[in-house]
Design an enzyme around this catalytic site. Sequence first.
Site, PDB file in Angstrom:
ATOM      1  N   ASN A 216       2.779   4.165   7.410  1.00 58.79           N
ATOM      2  CA  ASN A 216       2.223   2.980   6.745  1.00 58.79           C
ATOM      3  C   ASN A 216       2.938   1.684   7.127  1.00 58.79           C
ATOM      4  OD1 ASN A 216       0.950   1.561   4.183  1.00 58.79           O
ATOM      5  ND2 ASN A 216       3.167   1.323   4.014  1.00 58.79           N
TER       6      ASN A 216
ATOM      7  N   ASP B 152      14.112   2.821   9.617  1.00 63.92           N
ATOM      8  CA  ASP B 152      13.508   1.806  10.480  1.00 63.92           C
ATOM      9  C   ASP B 152      12.624   2.552  11.469  1.00 63.92           C
ATOM     10  OD1 ASP B 152      12.837   0.050  12.507  1.00 63.92           O
ATOM     11  OD2 ASP B 152      14.807  -0.910  12.560  1.00 63.92           O
ATOM     12  N   VAL B 153      11.317   2.366  11.366  1.00 60.46           N
ATOM     13  CA  VAL B 153      10.391   3.190  12.150  1.00 60.46           C
ATOM     14  C   VAL B 153      10.505   2.953  13.660  1.00 60.46           C
ATOM     15  CG1 VAL B 153       8.723   3.455  10.279  1.00 60.46           C
ATOM     16  CG2 VAL B 153       8.450   1.552  11.910  1.00 60.46           C
TER      17      VAL B 153
ATOM     18  N   TYR C 173      -1.463  -7.929  16.757  1.00 60.50           N
ATOM     19  CA  TYR C 173      -1.801  -7.045  15.627  1.00 60.50           C
ATOM     20  C   TYR C 173      -3.045  -6.218  15.957  1.00 60.50           C
ATOM     21  CZ  TYR C 173      -2.517  -5.635  10.726  1.00 60.50           C
ATOM     22  OH  TYR C 173      -2.672  -4.913   9.564  1.00 60.50           O
TER      23      TYR C 173
ATOM     24  N   ASP D 213      12.000   3.113   4.282  1.00 57.50           N
ATOM     25  CA  ASP D 213      11.735   1.679   4.455  1.00 57.50           C
ATOM     26  C   ASP D 213      13.023   0.994   4.893  1.00 57.50           C
ATOM     27  OD1 ASP D 213      10.737  -1.047   4.126  1.00 57.50           O
ATOM     28  OD2 ASP D 213       9.265  -0.250   2.726  1.00 57.50           O
TER      29      ASP D 213
ATOM     30  N   LYS E 296      -3.267  -2.131  16.341  1.00 57.46           N
ATOM     31  CA  LYS E 296      -4.077  -1.303  15.448  1.00 57.46           C
ATOM     32  C   LYS E 296      -5.147  -0.509  16.201  1.00 57.46           C
ATOM     33  CE  LYS E 296      -1.850  -2.264  11.655  1.00 57.46           C
ATOM     34  NZ  LYS E 296      -1.005  -1.221  11.024  1.00 57.46           N
TER      35      LYS E 296
ATOM     36  N   THR F  44      -1.472  -7.320  -1.068  1.00 54.48           N
ATOM     37  CA  THR F  44      -0.101  -6.824  -0.934  1.00 54.48           C
ATOM     38  C   THR F  44       0.784  -8.016  -0.531  1.00 54.48           C
ATOM     39  OG1 THR F  44      -0.169  -6.424   1.450  1.00 54.48           O
ATOM     40  CG2 THR F  44      -1.012  -4.656   0.027  1.00 54.48           C
TER      41      THR F  44
ATOM     42  N   THR G 196      -0.375 -10.034   2.502  1.00 56.58           N
ATOM     43  CA  THR G 196      -1.489 -10.985   2.413  1.00 56.58           C
ATOM     44  C   THR G 196      -1.277 -12.006   1.293  1.00 56.58           C
ATOM     45  OG1 THR G 196      -2.672  -9.429   1.000  1.00 56.58           O
ATOM     46  CG2 THR G 196      -3.212  -9.366   3.340  1.00 56.58           C
TER      47      THR G 196
ATOM     48  N   MET H   6       0.812  -1.223   0.000  1.00 54.42           N
ATOM     49  CA  MET H   6       0.000   0.000   0.000  1.00 54.42           C
ATOM     50  C   MET H   6       0.840   1.264   0.000  1.00 54.42           C
ATOM     51  SD  MET H   6      -3.255  -0.660   2.411  1.00 54.42           S
ATOM     52  CE  MET H   6      -3.009  -2.242   3.152  1.00 54.42           C
TER      53      MET H   6
HETATM   54  P1  NAP Z   1       3.549  -4.869   3.307  1.00 51.86           P
HETATM   55  O1  NAP Z   1       3.248  -5.205   1.889  1.00 51.86           O
HETATM   56  O2  NAP Z   1       4.118  -5.927   4.184  1.00 51.86           O
HETATM   57  O3  NAP Z   1       4.476  -3.571   3.330  1.00 51.86           O
HETATM   58  C1  NAP Z   1       4.854  -3.003   4.562  1.00 51.86           C
HETATM   59  C2  NAP Z   1       6.204  -2.389   4.394  1.00 51.86           C
HETATM   60  O4  NAP Z   1       6.672  -1.933   5.684  1.00 51.86           O
HETATM   61  C3  NAP Z   1       7.244  -3.384   3.881  1.00 51.86           C
HETATM   62  O5  NAP Z   1       8.078  -2.759   2.935  1.00 51.86           O
HETATM   63  C4  NAP Z   1       7.959  -3.725   5.163  1.00 51.86           C
HETATM   64  O6  NAP Z   1       9.221  -4.317   4.986  1.00 51.86           O
HETATM   65  C5  NAP Z   1       8.012  -2.376   5.816  1.00 51.86           C
HETATM   66  N1  NAP Z   1       8.486  -2.448   7.194  1.00 51.86           N
HETATM   67  C6  NAP Z   1       8.396  -3.481   8.080  1.00 51.86           C
HETATM   68  N2  NAP Z   1       9.025  -3.168   9.214  1.00 51.86           N
HETATM   69  C7  NAP Z   1       9.517  -1.912   9.065  1.00 51.86           C
HETATM   70  C8  NAP Z   1      10.263  -1.059   9.893  1.00 51.86           C
HETATM   71  N3  NAP Z   1      10.658  -1.409  11.122  1.00 51.86           N
HETATM   72  N4  NAP Z   1      10.592   0.170   9.421  1.00 51.86           N
HETATM   73  C9  NAP Z   1      10.223   0.553   8.176  1.00 51.86           C
HETATM   74  N5  NAP Z   1       9.537  -0.225   7.334  1.00 51.86           N
HETATM   75  C10 NAP Z   1       9.177  -1.448   7.781  1.00 51.86           C
HETATM   76  O7  NAP Z   1       2.240  -4.313   4.033  1.00 51.86           O
HETATM   77  P2  NAP Z   1       0.882  -3.711   3.435  1.00 51.86           P
HETATM   78  O8  NAP Z   1      -0.070  -4.819   3.288  1.00 51.86           O
HETATM   79  O9  NAP Z   1       1.165  -2.811   2.301  1.00 51.86           O
HETATM   80  O10 NAP Z   1       0.411  -2.889   4.711  1.00 51.86           O
HETATM   81  C11 NAP Z   1       0.672  -1.499   4.898  1.00 51.86           C
HETATM   82  C12 NAP Z   1       0.010  -1.092   6.210  1.00 51.86           C
HETATM   83  O11 NAP Z   1      -1.384  -1.369   6.141  1.00 51.86           O
HETATM   84  C13 NAP Z   1       0.521  -1.863   7.423  1.00 51.86           C
HETATM   85  O12 NAP Z   1       0.563  -1.002   8.528  1.00 51.86           O
HETATM   86  C14 NAP Z   1      -0.506  -2.954   7.616  1.00 51.86           C
HETATM   87  O13 NAP Z   1      -0.561  -3.401   8.947  1.00 51.86           O
HETATM   88  C15 NAP Z   1      -1.768  -2.214   7.219  1.00 51.86           C
HETATM   89  N6  NAP Z   1      -2.851  -3.083   6.765  1.00 51.86           N
HETATM   90  C16 NAP Z   1      -2.666  -4.027   5.805  1.00 51.86           C
HETATM   91  C17 NAP Z   1      -3.751  -4.779   5.376  1.00 51.86           C
HETATM   92  C18 NAP Z   1      -3.648  -5.801   4.257  1.00 51.86           C
HETATM   93  O14 NAP Z   1      -4.598  -6.566   4.055  1.00 51.86           O
HETATM   94  N7  NAP Z   1      -2.574  -5.840   3.483  1.00 51.86           N
HETATM   95  C19 NAP Z   1      -4.998  -4.608   5.964  1.00 51.86           C
HETATM   96  C20 NAP Z   1      -5.149  -3.653   6.953  1.00 51.86           C
HETATM   97  C21 NAP Z   1      -4.081  -2.878   7.338  1.00 51.86           C
HETATM   98  P3  NAP Z   1       9.302  -5.962   5.111  1.00 51.86           P
HETATM   99  O15 NAP Z   1       8.566  -6.478   3.910  1.00 51.86           O
HETATM  100  O16 NAP Z   1      10.754  -6.239   5.142  1.00 51.86           O
HETATM  101  O17 NAP Z   1       8.607  -6.322   6.410  1.00 51.86           O
END
Ligand code: NAP
Length: 244
Positions: free
Chosen positions: A85, A58-59, A150, A37, A154, A185, A188, A18
């Site tokens: 994010n 790193d957040v 989780y 990131d 959230k 993404t 998932t 996202m």
């Molecule tokens: P994603 O594809 O896993 O992308 C998240 C990104 O954050 C990845 O590049 C990840 O790196 C990075 N990250 C992890 N730890 C980090 C850190 N310490 N510092 C900086 N970056 C870091 O996730 P997404 O699905 O796009 O989700 C984005 C946000 O939406 C998240 O907060 C997630 O919880 C939320 N969300 C997702 C969904 C869903 O269905 N996908 C639904 C509801 C909410 P790595 O890949 O190395 O971990």
Amino acid sequence: MGKLDGKIALITGGSHGMGAADAKLFAAEGARVIIGDVLDDEGQALADSIGAEYRRLDVTSESNWTEVVADIDENIGHIDILVNNAGIVAFTPVATTELSEWNRVIEINLTGVFLGIRSVAASMKAAGGGVIVNLSSSAGMMGYSNLSAYVASKWGVRGLTKAAALDLGPDNIRVVSVHPGGIRTPMTAGMEGNEMYASQAIPRIGEPEEVAKLVLYLVADATYSTGTEFIVDGGATVGQALNF
Ligand code: NAP
């Protein structure tokens, strides 16, 4: 003319998923985008392809936030938009969740958002105001089994958003939370056909671009909204479908 012309936007976890969709849409709308990131190669490649910048961020690291925000302030300008994010998920039942796993999820998903808000507040104030969008989840609106850390993280993001909106309102900084349901993404991967989607009012997984369009609306147009929730979940939190 783009909706974000002249704006400077930092997006955490923006290398894929996202955050990457936000980065592409924001750049197309004229923003100067900085992707933060821990995935350096992927983040840099995306930044190069859309005319954005990449910074390792790193957040969970207080010092890393300080360095990156100071670097942006000095070399690019004051930050107008922050999208908190970055996030991770851990699929474990509460009774067997390791403390280290719990701490890791809370550290990235909740403490990372706190550090982000705190780190950009002065830069945004200097810019005359700003917008912070925090990625919560449908898991910040209700509970899910096997996702206790989780879900807790959230719900924490949702509450933090309200408190931060009150603290930062006088500085013309809006803070909102976004609550996606299942979105296609890397997080998932393999869950696209999960049966949970079948009972939703919109019975399919969502696309990252559908969330990015909401995030763009929030930063560009939602000038009278702060501290509140914006849900993009195909109806997952609306209620339970009954088949009598
Ligand atoms: P994603 O594809 O896993 O992308 C998240 C990104 O954050 C990845 O590049 C990840 O790196 C990075 N990250 C992890 N730890 C980090 C850190 N310490 N510092 C900086 N970056 C870091 O996730 P997404 O699905 O796009 O989700 C984005 C946000 O939406 C998240 O907060 C997630 O919880 C939320 N969300 C997702 C969904 C869903 O269905 N996908 C639904 C509801 C909410 P790595 O890949 O190395 O971990």
